[in-house]
Design a protein around this motif. Structure first.
Motif, PDB file in Angstrom:
ATOM      1  N   ALA A 210       0.748  -1.036   0.050  1.00 36.79           N
ATOM      2  CA  ALA A 210       0.079  -0.001   0.159  1.00 36.79           C
ATOM      3  C   ALA A 210       0.903   1.237  -0.042  1.00 36.79           C
ATOM      4  O   ALA A 210       1.850   1.073   0.672  1.00 36.79           O
ATOM      5  CB  ALA A 210      -1.043   0.146   1.338  1.00 36.79           C
ATOM      6  N   VAL A 221      -2.761   0.410  -3.924  1.00 42.99           N
ATOM      7  CA  VAL A 221      -2.861  -0.910  -3.299  1.00 42.99           C
ATOM      8  C   VAL A 221      -2.506  -2.068  -4.442  1.00 42.99           C
ATOM      9  O   VAL A 221      -3.551  -2.449  -5.130  1.00 42.99           O
ATOM     10  CB  VAL A 221      -4.060  -1.002  -2.377  1.00 42.99           C
ATOM     11  N   CYS A 271      -2.802  -0.372   4.518  1.00 41.79           N
ATOM     12  CA  CYS A 271      -3.181   1.100   4.229  1.00 41.79           C
ATOM     13  C   CYS A 271      -3.175   1.989   5.299  1.00 41.79           C
ATOM     14  O   CYS A 271      -2.353   3.059   5.087  1.00 41.79           O
ATOM     15  CB  CYS A 271      -4.553   0.994   3.730  1.00 41.79           C
TER      16      CYS A 271
END
Lengths: 791, 287
Positions: A210, A221, A271
């Protein structure tokens, strides 16, 4: 298919051509680009801490020592995730269930061994794992339950007391009922069938990279997933981003099998770390984690019943089954197709099915190749042999008597599934002939060395694709049934093909391009496929449910027709002829009747792209995007026959022969179909004969959670399969294709079990649980002998 | 699956390796083929502070050689070298035979005889053969060299008679009875054995059998000799009844484990069945 002639280079490629895969060159040269091959120079590495207990409360958590370790950049615990994200939303919730919301990290209570509770981003994976070791946790173990049926007992600890007052998540009954037929039946055969918990073992475990660019507000991503567009939707929701801010790229993917359907907690965590640190963050699942952090499958207990007349005619089929969910939901949850396919390929007009979804302290269950169909096939086909025995008719005859005939199709089964077309009895006869079944009946089962040889059959259907988007919407599924594609002409005379179907070994780059070449006329070799990038492909559904070809063939047919028409119009304008008289022949557009009157595709493409030398009424540009929703699901079908030799003293057995006869409709590429069948058969054999994710009832620990103890077959463990097929075009799909990815997983268990029981038919033993091992056969023999002693 | 931090040292001689073992007594591990050690490090099941790489000692430990009428196999000899050795084929054919049951080609190219014996997996084929053939383990420690008979070497699962500062240097196979049969059953190809079995004996001109040894793997916490069964057969002519009764005696010397691969009950069932079959095959000259 074994005698398929190889494709000659340069010859035209279209639907049915046995051309080798476009993917092969890069994969065989080691030039595939998997997520772990994405290596940003300044990437950080993530490791995840997992609960060692099946059920435990985090009484105290201290990450300070881990934070002090040199190289550690960021640590997330459950509270951080709850503050920063929404719960991860399932793509395919079980109908009629309360939500069981889950976050990427457990905030307070872990509900299975392996449940993630902390994650670390550090300068290397080694350091990240060292940091996990330094996280101090005080666990308060809670009562646990791992057995599916025990979880339903009144005394079982309730795992989600805020949402549920028991561990029964849902009860889904379906079907017209069968009271009258059960009362009228001469014979009822029934038993409880236990299907083992297994997993799909892709060569590439899961992985994610990410990267958040705050100035651009872009989260890119790279992710090993079958459904990049659906992962994008889930990540945007969970991370409170606009979908436009998220780009998911999935190519190449090293095997999916249903395990890589949707966003996983680790995708969200990578993320979050990246958004906090503004550095790329990578996580590559190792095999130890994979056995606990990636979804398991299949585990279910079926109380299955067939009611019939004394002549062997089926009056009704019922199945009440408990499907294990594990500790919490996953993107796809427990298999739902048992409830649609339990009557199999037979003429059954009465019956019912009830699915009970049960929460237990185990890794969450998700989709896996077959998705409920191998489970009910095992139960039903075992009982077909029991029925044959009860009524004194050969198992082959009982099946033939009850199989739907071509004239009876289309047929709507007990759950409303519509079997479109095919010749079911022919496949079974082909299997019986191939193993010389009539000769076997004459020869008998006893061999000179004291071992016994038996033959078992297993007939099946497989739903490929979905009935409709409405069907899914009614079940709260958060995706449609369409595929979408973009074709874009390029100036060197080729076509760029953009698809959201990621490439995971299923060969879809090749098969979609084959349809494109056939419809458009361009050289197959000049079609460049760009797969699995949400930034480039139109919004599609994804590669699962044996649906890609059914839907994508329709989309590419529309787009290629549109592109071809415009190409011909522009060429006709430049050649001063009528477009009706033109055709595309490889890399040129030419007059049908005069090959000398021609213009290259490159020239036509360039004219269109530059907007020069095209008719006034034409817009510049040469590309087409099409969306296609298939009108119905197509049903693949077939029969398998196993020849098995058993050592009655030890229970050891060998599958001497395995004949698999199937129909996947019009075959787009025989080489790929054969590969799909063989791969699925290997997984079918593995689940039938060796693989088992077993939890210790007392400790709640996964006792077979590594490659040391998970007996997936190698080539040396598998017999030579004999593949036969028929090719009945489906009337409900483009070109008559049916899906083919999953069928091989369905029949092996029942065919082998039936062969073993046939070999030892004088002992009247039974096999009702999987996997079938020498020890389980030995125990079945012992149980049959004990039963005999009592009677 | 990354190992916890450790110090890596490359030994330059056997004496150097022994000195390092002595220095880090109990907290060091020898790295030979790495086929068991490296996965255990990666899974953090083992966390030694020092890993001593002995792969540079092939000159001292990599030979297969005749010592009198015995065959001495250096601890660093790879399984693949056993497969290719004409000396082993001629003098210790059972050792060569079992190598095909070990791992896969990659494992056999890396894994070593010394590593297998020192690791002492209760299901290991090499360990089983050392028992069946009455091999001698030669070890070097700070006080010099000592020989340990195979029967006194394996003490339990992954536990041997080696002291923490001792290093296995050779496995010595003295001349053994010439006839043998080997059997192994696992949950999948080349997996750890549910049951492994080697029977060895010498047929005499008078029809009797001498020097019987029956070794069992996978059915105890270490490889074991079925001594009672062997005694019942020693010096006698065999008939079906004797073989059957002797096979049952094999259960006296083992206490099979209950694990994920097979239950203790099933292993107890298999032991006499397969001992009987292998003895019959040995006597009948067939498999």
């Amino acid at each position: 298919m074994a005698d398929t002639l190889p494709h000659v280079a340069g010859a035209p490629v279209g639907v049915g051509t046995p051309v080798t895969r476009k993917e092969d060159d890069r994969l065989l040269r080691g030039d595939g680009r998997f997520t772990d091959d994405v290596r940003p120079a300044d990437a950080l590495h993530m490791a995840v801490g997992r609960c060692p207990f099946p059920h435990a409360r985090i009484a105290h958590l201290d990450t300070s020592a881990a934070e002090r370790l040199d190289g550690v950049r960021h640590i997330l615990v459950g509270a951080d995730v709850v503050a920063a994200t929404s719960v991860i939303s399932p793509l395919r919730p079980t109908p009629g269930t309360p939500d069981l919301p889950y976050y990427a990290l457990a905030p307070e209570v872990c509900v299975y061994e392996g449940h993630a509770f902390v994650s670390v981003a550090a300068t290397s994976r080694h350091i990240a794992e060292d940091a996990i070791d330094l996280v101090e946790v005080e666990w308060e173990p809670l009562p646990h339950v791992t057995d599916t049926l025990a979880a339903l007992a009144p005394e079982a600890t309730v795992l989600h007391p805020a949402q549920l007052d028991s561990n029964l998540l849902s009860t889904n009954p379906m079907g017209p009922g069968a009271d009258a037929e059960l009362a009228a039946a001469d014979v009822i055969v029934e038993d409880v069938f236990r299907v083992n918990r297994v997993t799909g073992l892709p060569m590439e475990p899961r992985a994610v990279v990410a990267e958040w660019r705050p100035g651009a507000r872009r989260l890119t991503v790279h992710c090993a997933t079958q459904v990049p567009h659906l992962v994008r939707m889930q990540l945007a929701e969970t991370l409170h981003l606009d979908e436009g801010e998220v780009r998911v790229i999935a190519s190449d993917v090293g095997g999916g099998y249903g395990l890589k359907l949707g966003a996983y907690p680790e995708d969200v965590l990578a993320c979050l770390h990246s958004m906090r640190l503004v550095r790329p963050v990578k996580w590559a699942e190792d095999r130890q984690e994979h056995f606990r952090a990636t979804t398991h499958a299949r585990e279910s207990v079926h109380r299955f019943r067939i009611a019939a007349t004394q002549t062997g005619r089926i009056l009704a089929i019922t199945d009440t089954y408990a499907a294990d969910l594990g500790g919490q939901y996953s993107s796809f949850g427990p298999a739902q197709l048992s409830s649609y396919t339990y009557p199999g390929p037979y003429r059954v007009t009465a019956g019912h099915v009830e699915r009970q979804v049960v929460v237990t302290n185990k890794t969450p269950i998700g989709a896996y190749r077959g998705y409920g169909q191998p489970e009910v096939n095992f139960a039903r086909e075992r009982l077909m042999d029991r029925l044959a025995r009860e009524v004194g008719i050969d198992p082959l005859e009982v099946r033939l008597m009850n199989l739907l005939t071509p004239e009876e199709l289309p047929f709507t089964n007990l759950s409303g599934a519509i079997y479109d077309s095919g010749d079911y009895p022919r496949c079974l006869r082909m299997a019986a002939d191939a193993v010389d079944y009539s000769g076997h009946r004459v020869r008998g089962t006893v061999r000179p060395d004291g071992r016994r040889t038996g033959i078992g059959f297993s007939s099946f259907i497989e739903r490929t694709g979905y009935p409709s988007a409405k069907f899914l919407a009614d079940r709260r599924s958060r995706y449609g049934t369409h595929e979408s594609l973009t074709l874009r002409a390029n100036r060197t005379g080729g076509i760029d093909l953009f698809t959201g179907v990621s490439t995971m070994g299923q060969g879809s780059e090749t098969t979609i391009a084959q349809v494109c070449a056939q419809v458009h006329g361009v050289d197959f070799a000049r079609i460049t496929v760009h797969a699995g990038d949400t930034g480039a492909s139109p919004l599609n559904t994804g590669g699962f449910s044996s649906r890609t070809m059914i839907a994508a063939a329709g989309a590419v047919r529309i787009a290629a027709s549109e592109l071809r028409a415009k190409t011909l119009r522009i060429a006709a304008y430049r050649l001063a002829v009528d477009p009706e008289d033109l055709t595309i022949d490889g890399q040129v557009v030419r007059l049908r009747d005069d090959p000398a009157c021609a213009i290259s595709l490159a020239e036509v493409h360039e004219a269109a792209i530059f907007g020069r030398g095209i008719p006034d009424e034409e817009d510049p540009g040469l590309e087409a995007t099409a969306h296609y929703e298939p009108p119905a699901a197509a049903f693949a079908f077939g029969s398998a026959a196993a020849v098995v030799t058993v050592d009655p003293e030890t229970g050891d057995f060998d599958v001497d022969r395995f004949v698999f006869v199937h129909d996947s409709g019009t075959v787009v590429n025989p080489l790929i179909v054969e590969g799909q069948v063989r791969g699925a058969l290997a997984q079918g054999f593995g689940a039938a004969l060796g693989e088992e994710l077993r939890y210790d009832r007392d400790t709640g620990q996964l006792v077979s959670g590594s490659m040391l103890d998970y007996f997936a077959p190698t080539a040396a463990d598998l017999p030579e399969w004999e593949l036969l097929h028929t090719e009945v075009a489906s009337p409900v799909t483009p070109f008559g294709v049916r899906g083919v990815g999953e069928t091989g997983t369905i029949p092996p268990a029942a065919a082998i079990a039936n062969a073993i029981c046939d070999a030892l038919s004088d002992m009247n033993l039974d096999i009702t649980s999987l996997p079938i091992t020498p020890e389980s056969v030995w125990r079945a023999i012992a149980a049959a002998s004990a039963g005999e002693g009592m009677s | 699956m990354k190992p916890a931090p450790f110090e890596y040292v490359k030994a330059v001689s056997v004496a150097d390796a022994v000195a390092l073992l002595t220095e880090h007594r109990g907290d060091a591990r020898l790295l030979a083929g790495g086929q068991s050690l490296v996965p255990m490090l990666n899974m953090r099941l083992l966390r030694p502070s020092v890993v001593i790489d002995v792969n540079g000692l092939a000159d001292a430990l990599g030979e297969i050689a005749l010592q009198g009428d015995a065959v001495a196999v250096g601890a660093l000899v790879r399984y693949a070298e056993i497969e290719r050795s004409s000396l082993v084929a001629e003098r210790v054919p059972l050792l060569r035979h079992v190598v095909a049951y070990i791992g896969d080609r990659q494992v056999r190219n890396r894994g070593t005889v010394g590593g297998a014996v020192a690791h002492a997996d209760p299901t290991g084929e090499i360990a089983l053969v050392t028992l069946a053939l009455g091999a001698i383990m030669r070890a070097e420690g700070p006080d010099g060299v000592r020989d340990i008979h195979a029967e006194a070497f394996f003490l339990g699962p992954y536990t041997t008679a080696l002291a923490p500062d001792e290093m296995l240097t050779h496995v010595i196979f003295p001349p053994a009875a010439p006839a043998f049969r080997f059997f192994e059953r696992g949950r999948k190809h080349n997996d750890f054995a549910v049951l492994s079995l080697a029977v060895v004996g010498r047929p005499e001109p008078d029809g009797t059998w001498r020097d019987i040894r029956i070794a069992l793997g996978g059915v105890h916490d270490r490889p074991v000799l079925a001594a009672a069964a062997a005694r019942a057969l020693e010096g006698r002519r065999w008939d079906d009844a004797l073989v059957r009764d002797a096979a049952l005696l094999a259960l006296e010397d083992c206490d099979p484990p209950d694990d994920f691969r097979a239950s203790a009950e099933y292993r107890r069932h298999l032991v006499p069945v397969h001992v009987r079959r292998m003895l019959s095959a040995l006597a009948g000259g067939h498999e």
